[in-house]
Write a protein that holds these residues in place. Structure first.
Motif, PDB file in Angstrom:
ATOM      1  N   VAL A 150       0.856  -1.199   0.000  1.00 57.13           N
ATOM      2  CA  VAL A 150       0.000   0.000   0.000  1.00 57.13           C
ATOM      3  C   VAL A 150       0.887   1.243   0.000  1.00 57.13           C
ATOM      4  N   SER A 151       2.086   1.085  -0.525  1.00 53.53           N
ATOM      5  CA  SER A 151       3.038   2.184  -0.627  1.00 53.53           C
ATOM      6  C   SER A 151       3.085   2.685  -2.068  1.00 53.53           C
ATOM      7  N   PRO A 152       2.969   3.985  -2.278  1.00 55.07           N
ATOM      8  CA  PRO A 152       3.022   4.516  -3.650  1.00 55.07           C
ATOM      9  C   PRO A 152       4.396   4.414  -4.294  1.00 55.07           C
ATOM     10  N   VAL A 153       5.422   4.064  -3.512  1.00 50.09           N
ATOM     11  CA  VAL A 153       6.766   3.963  -4.076  1.00 50.09           C
ATOM     12  C   VAL A 153       7.208   2.511  -4.277  1.00 50.09           C
ATOM     13  N   GLN A 154       6.295   1.559  -4.091  1.00 49.94           N
ATOM     14  CA  GLN A 154       6.628   0.148  -4.250  1.00 49.94           C
ATOM     15  C   GLN A 154       6.474  -0.265  -5.711  1.00 49.94           C
ATOM     16  N   ILE A 155       7.518  -0.854  -6.267  1.00 46.68           N
ATOM     17  CA  ILE A 155       7.533  -1.203  -7.681  1.00 46.68           C
ATOM     18  C   ILE A 155       6.495  -2.280  -8.002  1.00 46.68           C
ATOM     19  N   ASN A 156       6.194  -3.172  -7.054  1.00 47.30           N
ATOM     20  CA  ASN A 156       5.169  -4.184  -7.317  1.00 47.30           C
ATOM     21  C   ASN A 156       3.796  -3.548  -7.466  1.00 47.30           C
ATOM     22  N   VAL A 157       3.542  -2.480  -6.712  1.00 49.03           N
ATOM     23  CA  VAL A 157       2.284  -1.746  -6.852  1.00 49.03           C
ATOM     24  C   VAL A 157       2.226  -1.088  -8.233  1.00 49.03           C
ATOM     25  N   ALA A 158       3.356  -0.538  -8.660  1.00 48.37           N
ATOM     26  CA  ALA A 158       3.420   0.050 -10.004  1.00 48.37           C
ATOM     27  C   ALA A 158       3.193  -1.017 -11.066  1.00 48.37           C
ATOM     28  N   ALA A 159       3.712  -2.226 -10.836  1.00 48.14           N
ATOM     29  CA  ALA A 159       3.517  -3.322 -11.778  1.00 48.14           C
ATOM     30  C   ALA A 159       2.050  -3.721 -11.868  1.00 48.14           C
ATOM     31  N   LEU A 160       1.375  -3.753 -10.720  1.00 48.64           N
ATOM     32  CA  LEU A 160      -0.057  -4.054 -10.715  1.00 48.64           C
ATOM     33  C   LEU A 160      -0.841  -2.961 -11.454  1.00 48.64           C
ATOM     34  N   ALA A 161      -0.443  -1.707 -11.221  1.00 46.08           N
ATOM     35  CA  ALA A 161      -1.106  -0.590 -11.895  1.00 46.08           C
ATOM     36  C   ALA A 161      -0.968  -0.724 -13.408  1.00 46.08           C
ATOM     37  N   LYS A 162       0.231  -1.071 -13.853  1.00 46.11           N
ATOM     38  CA  LYS A 162       0.469  -1.247 -15.279  1.00 46.11           C
ATOM     39  C   LYS A 162      -0.341  -2.416 -15.830  1.00 46.11           C
ATOM     40  N   GLY A 163      -0.289  -3.542 -15.131  1.00 38.14           N
ATOM     41  CA  GLY A 163      -0.962  -4.739 -15.612  1.00 38.14           C
ATOM     42  C   GLY A 163      -2.469  -4.591 -15.715  1.00 38.14           C
ATOM     43  N   PHE A 164      -3.066  -3.869 -14.756  1.00 39.81           N
ATOM     44  CA  PHE A 164      -4.522  -3.701 -14.743  1.00 39.81           C
ATOM     45  C   PHE A 164      -4.960  -2.350 -15.306  1.00 39.81           C
ATOM     46  N   ASN A 165      -3.997  -1.592 -15.849  1.00 35.65           N
ATOM     47  CA  ASN A 165      -4.293  -0.297 -16.473  1.00 35.65           C
ATOM     48  C   ASN A 165      -5.001   0.641 -15.497  1.00 35.65           C
ATOM     49  N   LEU A 166      -4.436   0.769 -14.301  1.00 36.31           N
ATOM     50  CA  LEU A 166      -4.984   1.630 -13.258  1.00 36.31           C
ATOM     51  C   LEU A 166      -3.925   2.615 -12.789  1.00 36.31           C
ATOM     52  N   ASP A 167      -4.374   3.657 -12.102  1.00 40.20           N
ATOM     53  CA  ASP A 167      -3.462   4.565 -11.432  1.00 40.20           C
ATOM     54  C   ASP A 167      -2.938   3.882 -10.168  1.00 40.20           C
ATOM     55  N   ILE A 168      -1.730   4.240  -9.746  1.00 40.55           N
ATOM     56  CA  ILE A 168      -1.138   3.623  -8.559  1.00 40.55           C
ATOM     57  C   ILE A 168      -2.033   3.793  -7.340  1.00 40.55           C
ATOM     58  N   MET A 169      -2.580   4.994  -7.139  1.00 42.47           N
ATOM     59  CA  MET A 169      -3.435   5.222  -5.979  1.00 42.47           C
ATOM     60  C   MET A 169      -4.742   4.437  -6.083  1.00 42.47           C
TER      61      MET A 169
END
Length: 416
Positions: free
Chosen positions: A372-391
Motif C-alpha cells: 500500500v506504498s506509492p513507491v513500491q515497484i510491485n504496486v506500479a507493476a499491478l497498476a500497469k498490468g490492470f491499467n490503473l493509477d497507482i493510488m
C-alpha cells in the motif's frame, strides 16, 4: 517531543496522498519540512533526490519484463493463452484466477522478488477477469508473503541474520505459514471472481480469437507461455541443464523471436511493441524515484529509527504485534525496498531476543505494508498490468491488505 516534530513531514505526506494529491506534491511538502526541521543543505538535499531517482531507474528486470509483457499482449498472445485456458476449463474462469495467483506466488518465492513476475502475470489476470479488487489484493498479498520468506530474497537473509538463524532453517520454519497464506490469497481471488463475476466481457475477449482453431491458438499463445515459463522457472531450468542460458536479457530475446515467428506481428512491429512497453514503467519509476528522494530526506531526520525504537518500550507480551504494526506503517511511506525498512526494524528487535519465526512475521508485515506504498515497484507493476493509477490500486486492495495484517498478527501471537 522530537519524535513528534520529526513525524510531521510523514504525517503530511500521508494526508496529501490519501487526499489523492499527486505523490510529487506530497513529497515536495514533506521534503521542504525535512529541510527546515533537519537543517539539510540544498546540495545535500539534491544529492538525496538524485540517489532516489538512480536507485529506481536501476531496477532493470521489471522494466525488461514489462516491455516483454506488452509486446506479447499487442501480438494477441496473452489473449490466445486466456482463450485456450477458458476452453480447457470449460468456461470456469474462477479457477483460472486462483491458478494465476498461485503462479505469481510460486514465481515470487523462487525468484525472491515479486515485481518482475507481476509484470507478466498481471496482464494475464487483467485479460482473464479484469481489475477485481480482491484479485488485485490477492496478487499483492501473495507477492508480499513470497519475497519476505523466500530463501532467495534479501529480506529473508536479513531476517535470518537478525534472528541468529541459518538462512535455510529460517525459510523452512516459515514454509508452513507460507503455504497457508498462499492458499488464503488464492481463495481471495476465487472469492472475488465468484462474487463480482469477470469484469471483462467474454464476448469482447473472444472477438479476435473465437474463430481460431485450438492449433492456431496454441501457436499464437507460445510467446506468452514461453515468457511465463522462463520468468517462473528460468533459474530451475538453468540448474537442470547445468549452464546459465535463461537470464532476463535472453528471456526477452527468446520471447521476441517467438513473437515474430508465431504471431502476426512483423519483426519491426515486434521491436516497436517492445520499446513501447517500457514507456509506462520508465515514467512510473522516474516519478517514484523523485518521491523516494523526498522520503529519504525525511529519513535523514532519524524518524524511522525513532519509531522502530518504540518496540523496545512496550510490555513483552505486546512486543511482536506492536513491532508488526510498526513495520507495516513504516513501509507505507518508505516501501520502495522492503529490505531497507527491515534494516530499520530488525536490529532493535534482535536485542529483544525474538525468535526466528517472530522475526519472519515482522518481515511479512513489512511486505504487506509495501503493497500500500506509492513507491513500491510491485504496486506500479499491478497498476500497469490492470491499467490503473497507482493510488487506485492502493485503494482497491487497502482493506484486504489490512485484514490480512490483522489475521497474520493473530496467527503470530497464537503460534509463535
Amino acid at each position: 517531543m522530537q519524535l513528534f516534530i520529526n513525524l510531521v513531514p510523514i504525517i503530511l505526506i500521508l494526508i496529501l496522498l490519501f487526499l489523492r494529491k499527486h505523490m510529487l506534491i506530497a513529497g515536495v511538502v514533506g521534503g521542504i519540512l525535512a529541510i527546515v526541521i533537519g537543517g539539510l543543505s540544498i546540495e545535500q538535499s539534491s544529492d538525496i533526490i538524485l540517489n532516489g531517482i538512480t536507485s529506481m531507474l536501476g531496477i532493470t528486470v521489471p522494466i525488461l519484463y514489462a516491455s516483454a509483457a506488452v509486446m506479447v499482449s499487442k501480438a494477441g498472445s496473452i489473449q490466445a493463452l486466456i482463450e485456450l485456458s477458458r476452453r480447457g476449463l470449460k468456461g470456469k474462469i474462477i479457477i483460472l484466477a486462483g491458478i494465476i495467483v498461485l503462479i505469481q506466488g510460486l514465481a515470487t518465492y523462487m525468484a525472491g522478488m515479486g515485481a518482475g513476475n507481476t509484470m507478466v502475470t498481471a496482464p494475464l489476470m487483467a485479460v482473464a477477469v479484469g481489475a477485481i479488487p480482491e484479485v488485485i489484493a490477492a496478487m499483492a498479498i501473495i507477492s508480499a508473503v513470497g519475497f519476505t520468506t523466500s530463501p532467495a530474497s534479501t529480506e529473508t537473509a536479513l531476517t535470518a541474520e537478525s534472528a541468529g538463524a541459518e538462512l535455510t532453517a529460517h525459510a523452512s520454519s516459515m514454509l508452513p505459514y507460507v503455504v497457508i497464506f498462499y492458499l488464503i490469497a488464492a481463495g481471495l481471488a476465487i472469492f472475488g471472481v465468484y462474487k463480482r463475476g469477470a469484469l471483462v466481457s467474454a464476448g469482447q475477449q473472444e472477438e479476435k480469437v473465437n474463430s481460431e482453431t485450438n492449433l492456431n491458438l496454441v501457436k499464437y499463445a507460445l510467446p506468452s507461455i514461453a515468457l511465463l515459463i522462463m520468468v517462473v522457472s528460468g533459474s530451475s531450468i538453468n540448474q537442470l541443464i547445468g549452464m546459465t542460458i535463461l537470464t532476463p536479457a535472453t528471456t526477452i530475446i527468446f520471447t521476441a523471436i517467438l513473437t515474430i515467428i508465431c504471431t502476426p506481428l512483423t519483426s519491426n512491429e515486434t521491436c516497436e511493441a517492445l520499446i513501447d512497453g517500457s514507456k509506462f514503467i520508465l515514467t512510473t519509476l522516474f516519478s517514484v524515484g523523485i518521491f523516494l528522494g523526498f522520503i529519504n530526506m525525511v529519513a535523514e531526520l532519524g524518524v524511522f529509527n525513532q519509531i522502530a525504537d518504540l518496540a523496545s518500550r512496550v510490555p513483552t507480551p505486546f512486543v511482536l504485534p506492536f513491532a508488526m504494526v510498526l513495520a507495516f506503517l513504516i513501509a507505507i511511506p518508505s516501501g520502495a525496498f522492503a529490505a531497507g525498512v527491515l534494516t530499520l526494524i530488525l536490529p532493535t528487535l534482535s536485542v529483544l531476543g525474538l525468535s526466528s519465526e517472530a522475526m519472519g512475521f515482522v518481515a511479512i508485515a513489512t511486505g504487506l505494508g509495501t503493497q500500500v506504498s506509492p513507491v513500491q515497484i510491485n504496486v506500479a507493476a499491478l497498476a500497469k498490468g490492470f491499467n490503473l493509477d497507482i493510488m487506485e490500486v492502493i485503494k482497491a486492495q487497502l482493506k484486504y491488505i489490512v485484514s490480512m495484517l490483522v489475521l497474520i498478527i493473530i496467527i503470530a501471537v497464537i503460534f509463535v
